[in-house]
Design a protein around this motif. Structure first.
Motif, short mmCIF file in Angstrom:
data_model
loop_
_atom_site.label_atom_id
_atom_site.label_comp_id
_atom_site.label_asym_id
_atom_site.label_seq_id
_atom_site.Cartn_x
_atom_site.Cartn_y
_atom_site.Cartn_z
N SER A 27 25.10 -36.84 9.07
CA SER A 27 25.24 -35.76 8.10
C SER A 27 24.34 -34.58 8.46
CB SER A 27 24.87 -36.28 6.71
OG SER A 27 24.67 -35.20 5.84
N ALA A 28 23.11 -34.89 8.83
CA ALA A 28 22.14 -33.82 9.10
C ALA A 28 22.49 -33.06 10.38
CB ALA A 28 20.74 -34.40 9.19
N ASN A 33 23.00 -27.40 13.42
CA ASN A 33 22.05 -27.49 14.53
C ASN A 33 22.59 -26.87 15.81
OD1 ASN A 33 21.87 -29.81 12.66
ND2 ASN A 33 19.98 -30.19 13.76
N ILE A 106 30.41 -24.75 0.98
CA ILE A 106 30.14 -25.06 2.39
C ILE A 106 31.42 -25.53 3.09
CG2 ILE A 106 28.83 -26.48 4.02
CD1 ILE A 106 26.52 -26.42 2.18
N TYR A 110 32.76 -24.30 6.59
CA TYR A 110 32.45 -25.30 7.61
C TYR A 110 33.73 -25.78 8.32
CZ TYR A 110 29.02 -28.70 9.36
OH TYR A 110 28.14 -29.40 10.14
N PHE A 236 19.69 -26.27 5.35
CA PHE A 236 21.07 -26.51 5.78
C PHE A 236 21.11 -27.63 6.82
CE2 PHE A 236 24.97 -25.66 8.16
CZ PHE A 236 25.87 -25.44 7.14
N SER A 237 20.23 -27.55 7.80
CA SER A 237 20.32 -28.52 8.89
C SER A 237 19.87 -29.91 8.46
CB SER A 237 19.52 -28.05 10.11
OG SER A 237 18.16 -28.22 9.87
N LEU A 238 19.14 -30.01 7.35
CA LEU A 238 18.76 -31.35 6.88
C LEU A 238 19.70 -31.86 5.78
CD1 LEU A 238 14.86 -31.06 6.74
CD2 LEU A 238 16.27 -32.05 8.53
N SER A 239 20.77 -31.13 5.54
CA SER A 239 21.75 -31.51 4.50
C SER A 239 21.13 -31.54 3.11
CB SER A 239 22.37 -32.88 4.77
OG SER A 239 22.97 -32.91 6.02
N ILE A 242 22.83 -29.87 -1.59
CA ILE A 242 24.12 -30.04 -2.26
C ILE A 242 24.21 -31.44 -2.86
CG2 ILE A 242 25.32 -28.39 -0.77
CD1 ILE A 242 26.66 -30.83 0.55
N CYS A 244 24.02 -34.12 -1.32
CA CYS A 244 24.68 -35.03 -0.39
C CYS A 244 23.77 -36.22 -0.12
CB CYS A 244 24.95 -34.22 0.88
SG CYS A 244 25.25 -35.15 2.32
N SER A 335 30.29 -35.85 5.05
CA SER A 335 29.18 -36.06 4.10
C SER A 335 29.18 -34.97 3.03
CB SER A 335 27.84 -36.09 4.84
OG SER A 335 27.39 -34.79 5.16
N1 PHE Z 1 23.43 -30.55 7.92
C1 PHE Z 1 24.74 -30.15 8.28
C2 PHE Z 1 24.69 -29.35 9.58
O1 PHE Z 1 23.63 -29.04 10.06
C3 PHE Z 1 25.41 -29.34 7.22
C4 PHE Z 1 25.27 -29.88 5.86
C5 PHE Z 1 24.73 -29.10 4.87
C6 PHE Z 1 25.68 -31.18 5.57
C7 PHE Z 1 24.55 -29.59 3.60
C8 PHE Z 1 25.51 -31.69 4.29
C9 PHE Z 1 24.93 -30.89 3.34
O2 PHE Z 1 25.70 -29.01 10.12
#
Ligand code: PHE
Length: 459
Positions: A27-28, A33, A106, A110, A236-239, A242, A244, A335
């Motif tokens: 997910s992260a 990234n 997102i 996305y 964002f990169s650690l999810s 939201i 999640c 995710s």
């Molecule tokens: N962490 C994911 C990424 O770096 C995006 C994401 C954001 C996933 C928020 C879940 C929640 O691409």
């Protein structure tokens, strides 16, 4: 596939510890990234951005992640119900709804980038991506290709549909057979492919110039805007934000060592971002490409194919890279979609199949409209931003930090006094310094600092 209704009493769980880690890392580690990070680094002046990003990840990201994990595993509930377990009469569940809104925002952009990724993968496999590469000026060749791929409405729409279908297949498989199994297989592939590409890039002549650009800190480039960008990128990169991770942690068994999981997730996410930087910047400098004029989306979709075309076996590297990007995108996208799906299943008691379809089918149409930001709707702008930019900016830079801040306040101040500490330490079974430090960070440091950065960033 038999449908199963997961209620709180028969709550589904990840089948293995490795699977749980693979799914959360999956997910992260995503487009955030590999696609968003290099572009943001470029805009934020290279290493200064990297440094701030790391600071945000370690100081704010880990405690905020532990707060989400605790809320999820402690209540074993979806994004909305988790706020009702301890405070049923207070309106904290609104934070859950906000998380669902953020997750839909997102998904709306996305899936577009995920669609491009699948299209690039397809074009790399067929070899079309490099068709005619010698015939025109190299600098503009791949910009032209990208325009051809992403500015044609029909192509955009087809690949959004393909991408939603792929996500639906995984999600219909459920948590264990879909998400966990996929992540178990694909996350190691991602790391191996990235390692191969990094070695290739670092062995190019003059690669060291790119390494210096990326890793040597230049503090003079730091300003409020860069800090704001780094914070958004970290969350964002650690999810985070939201809910999640609340949703995923609700599938964690009670004996999961959450501090350990958070460290693995954070380190993997940072490692992948740094490795991606070490693929892109050395190659850009080595070939003397003018990376300054390339912004945002194009860095990965224009610069990298250009770099591959200058290496022996261009098609091989392109396939390797776009498989990697597709893997990262899919494991993250499922995710994100799991947040509203779990709400429909747990809170609104729907079957998994119905929940998946109710979320993905309308979102497919929203994504198609967002995708047209690069085609016939490119002139439709608000405050100078296309629909695509708005979804990206509002969700990553505003909603995610804001919701994380609320979650930290809720977990740190509203839930029973020892809730967080008990969850992080598995009720005293784990002796972890991270637990004690985090209590303090979650209560004071994260809300305070996040609020300041948000306010400054928006002024
Ligand atoms: N962490 C994911 C990424 O770096 C995006 C994401 C954001 C996933 C928020 C879940 C929640 O691409």
């Amino acid at each position: 596939m038999p449908e199963k209704i997961y209620t709180m009493s028969s709550k589904t769980e990840f089948a293995s510890k490795l699977g749980l880690i693979a799914a959360t890392v999956g997910s992260a580690v995503g487009l955030g990234n590999i696609w968003r990070f290099p572009a943001q680094t470029q805009e934020g002046g290279g290493s200064a951005f990297l440094l701030l990003y790391m600071a945000c990840v370690f100081l704010l990201g880990i405690p905020a992640m532990l707060a989400e994990f605790s809320l999820g595993r402690g209540t074993k509930s979806d994004a909305i119900s988790s706020f009702k377990v301890y405070t049923p009469k207070r309106p904290w569940w609104l934070v859950g709804y906000l998380g669902v809104v953020a997750s839909l925002a997102i998904i709306a952009f996305y899936t577009v980038v995920e669609g491009w990724t699948l299209e690039y993968l397809y074009e790399s496999i067929t070899g079309n991506l490099f068709d005619g590469v010698g015939t025109t000026h190299k600098e503009t060749f791949f910009t032209g290709k990208m325009a051809e791929y992403i500015n044609t409405d029909s192509r955009l729409i087809i690949f959004v549909i393909v991408c939603v279908a792929v996500n639906a297949l995984v999600l219909l498989g459920g948590v264990q057979k879909g998400i966990e199994r996929l992540s178990n297989w694909l996350m190691p592939v991602l790391f191996v492919f990235l390692l191969i590409l990094m070695c290739v890039s670092l062995s190019l002549p003059n690669a060291i110039e790119g390494v210096v650009y990326f890793l040597q800190p230049d503090f003079s480039k730091i300003n409020a805007e860069v800090v704001f960008g780094a914070l958004g990128q970290a969350f964002f990169s650690l999810s985070l934000g939201i809910l999640c991770l609340v949703t995923y942690a609700s599938y964690y068994p009670k004996d999961t060592k959450m501090p350990q999981v958070s460290m693995i997730v954070v380190l993997s996410s940072v490692l992948v971002a740094v490795m991606v930087g070490l693929v892109i910047f050395p190659a850009v400098k080595s070939f003397g490409l003018d990376s300054g004029s390339l912004e945002g989306a194009t860095l990965v979709f224009v610069t990298l194919p250009d770099i591959f075309s200058r290496l022996p076996f261009p098609q091989l590297w392109a396939v390797l890279f776009f498989v990697l990007l597709a893997v990262a995108a899919i494991t993250s996208c499922v995710s994100i979609a799991e947040v509203p799906i779990a709400v429909l299943q747990d809170h609104f008691k729907m079957s998994r199949t119905k929940a998946v379809l109710i979320v993905l089918i309308p979102m497919m149409f929203v994504s198609m409209v967002t995708a047209l930001s690069f085609g016939s709707l490119s002139d439709l702008t608000f405050f100078g931003m296309t629909l695509f930019d708005i979804f990206d900016f509002v969700s990553a830079n505003i909603l995610l930090p804001f919701i994380s801040l609320l979650v930290c306040i809720y977990v740190g101040w509203v839930l029973p006094k020892n809730f967080f500490k008990d969850e992080v330490s598995n009720h005293g079974m784990l002796r972890t310094p991270l637990g004690n430090i985090s209590v303090c960070l979650v209560r004071y440091f994260v809300p305070f600092l996040t609020a300041i950065v948000l306010v400054y960033g928006l002024l």
